[in-house]
Scaffold this active site. Structure first.
Site, PDB file in Angstrom:
ATOM      1  N   CYS A   7     -44.213-163.809  13.919  1.00 45.83           N
ATOM      2  CA  CYS A   7     -44.499-162.388  13.760  1.00 45.83           C
ATOM      3  C   CYS A   7     -45.368-161.900  14.927  1.00 45.83           C
ATOM      4  CB  CYS A   7     -45.124-162.125  12.399  1.00 45.83           C
ATOM      5  SG  CYS A   7     -45.011-160.391  11.877  1.00 45.83           S
TER       6      CYS A   7
ATOM      7  N   GLU B 213     -43.985-170.001   7.875  1.00 48.41           N
ATOM      8  CA  GLU B 213     -45.191-170.669   7.359  1.00 48.41           C
ATOM      9  C   GLU B 213     -45.621-170.174   5.984  1.00 48.41           C
ATOM     10  OE1 GLU B 213     -46.957-166.889   9.045  1.00 48.41           O
ATOM     11  OE2 GLU B 213     -45.217-168.162   9.400  1.00 48.41           O
TER      12      GLU B 213
ATOM     13  N   HIS C 129     -41.505-165.307   9.136  1.00 51.68           N
ATOM     14  CA  HIS C 129     -42.670-166.087   8.698  1.00 51.68           C
ATOM     15  C   HIS C 129     -42.279-167.399   8.017  1.00 51.68           C
ATOM     16  CE1 HIS C 129     -46.123-163.443   9.440  1.00 51.68           C
ATOM     17  NE2 HIS C 129     -45.375-162.417   9.064  1.00 51.68           N
TER      18      HIS C 129
END
Length: 280
Positions: A104, A200, A198
């Site tokens: 991001c 993660e 994203h």
């Protein structure tokens, strides 16, 4: 011992707000993910945008095996001291020769630091699910996306995007909302792999972010009523709790690339597997 440096560009007030909503700052989320993927690794967190933060020199960054750049509310096209400090840090990462990965705003920071352009998305945000991300010809052969199908969905929430990659950048994936969804950037002595989405994040964190930004999503025209945003957040939170629920997957319109944690983290896993070979 393997050691990683996680750099978060959230400012102190933003970190506290995220902890109140989601339980962790962006850097703490990355650290938790890396601890699961690489048990026993030493993971340090830095906040290079802060006014009182430590200034890392390239030779200090060189002590790490890899650097991770988190997402944040930072708009890197704004000329502020915080943005300047974050970009200076990223240039030091490139100068160190240590491989880096970001998601991001992390992708945006790396692109801007290397001479690319970042902008506010001209039409709308991308929130909740980035749909139908597809690898470019270069991306289909690139190890960052190894194991991804021809098209996939991923968690996402952003209103900014990379408009133009710098010289030394390679476009790896795109979709209908954001042309630069994944990229490799070579600059100075370093190499960066990054994605606009994203990998993660736990799905519960995406649900929290949707609720927190419901007004922004209404303004962007992604929903006609706040209840629609909250309903989607509830579905994603339910999927977080029960990722194998077939009926829920069908209702949201996703598959294991989005629902299954290991598959969702594929780009980070691929980067970790290649990091030692990427060091320059």
């Amino acid at each position: 011992m393997t050691s990683y440096l996680v750099a978060q560009s959230e400012l102190p007030e933003e970190r506290e707000k995220r902890r109140e909503r989601a339980g962790k700052s962006a850097g703490e989320t990355y650290k938790a993910t890396l601890e699961q993927l690489q048990p026993g690794a030493r993971i340090d967190i830095a906040s290079p945008a802060d006014a009182d933060s430590r200034r890392f020199r390239p030779n200090e960054i060189a002590d790490y095996d890899a650097v991770f750049i988190t997402g944040s509310p930072m708009h890197v096209y704004h000329e502020t001291a915080e943005v300047d400090r974050q970009l200076d840090f990223m240039r030091a990462v490139f100068a160190s020769g240590v491989p880096s990965f970001g998601s991001c705003a992390g992708l945006q920071v790396a692109a801007a630091a290397a001479g690319g352009k970042v902008r506010r998305m001209p039409e709308r945000m991308e929130a909740g699910i980035a749909r139908r991300i597809s690898a470019t010809q270069a991306g289909r052969k690139h190890p960052l996306l190894a194991g991804r199908p021809g098209s996939w969905d991923a968690p996402a929430i952003h209103g900014d995007e990379v408009e133009e990659l710098p010289c030394g950048g390679t476009l790896l994936a795109s979709n209908g909302a954001t042309r630069i969804q994944a990229a490799e950037i070579k600059y100075d002595k370093g190499i960066f792999w990054g994605v606009q989405y994203h990998p993660e994040l736990a799905l519960g964190e995406i649900a929290v972010a949707l609720r927190a930004q419901a007004d922004d999503l209404l303004e962007a025209g992604l929903a006609n009523a706040k209840e629609q945003v909250l309903s989607r957040a509830d579905e994603i939170e339910a999927l977080h709790k029960n990722p194998t629920d077939r009926a829920l997957r069908w209702s949201i319109g996703i598959d294991g690339e989005f629902a299954d944690e290991r598959q969702r983290r594929r780009e980070i896993v691929n980067f970790l597997g290649c990091a030692s070979q990427l060091r320059r």
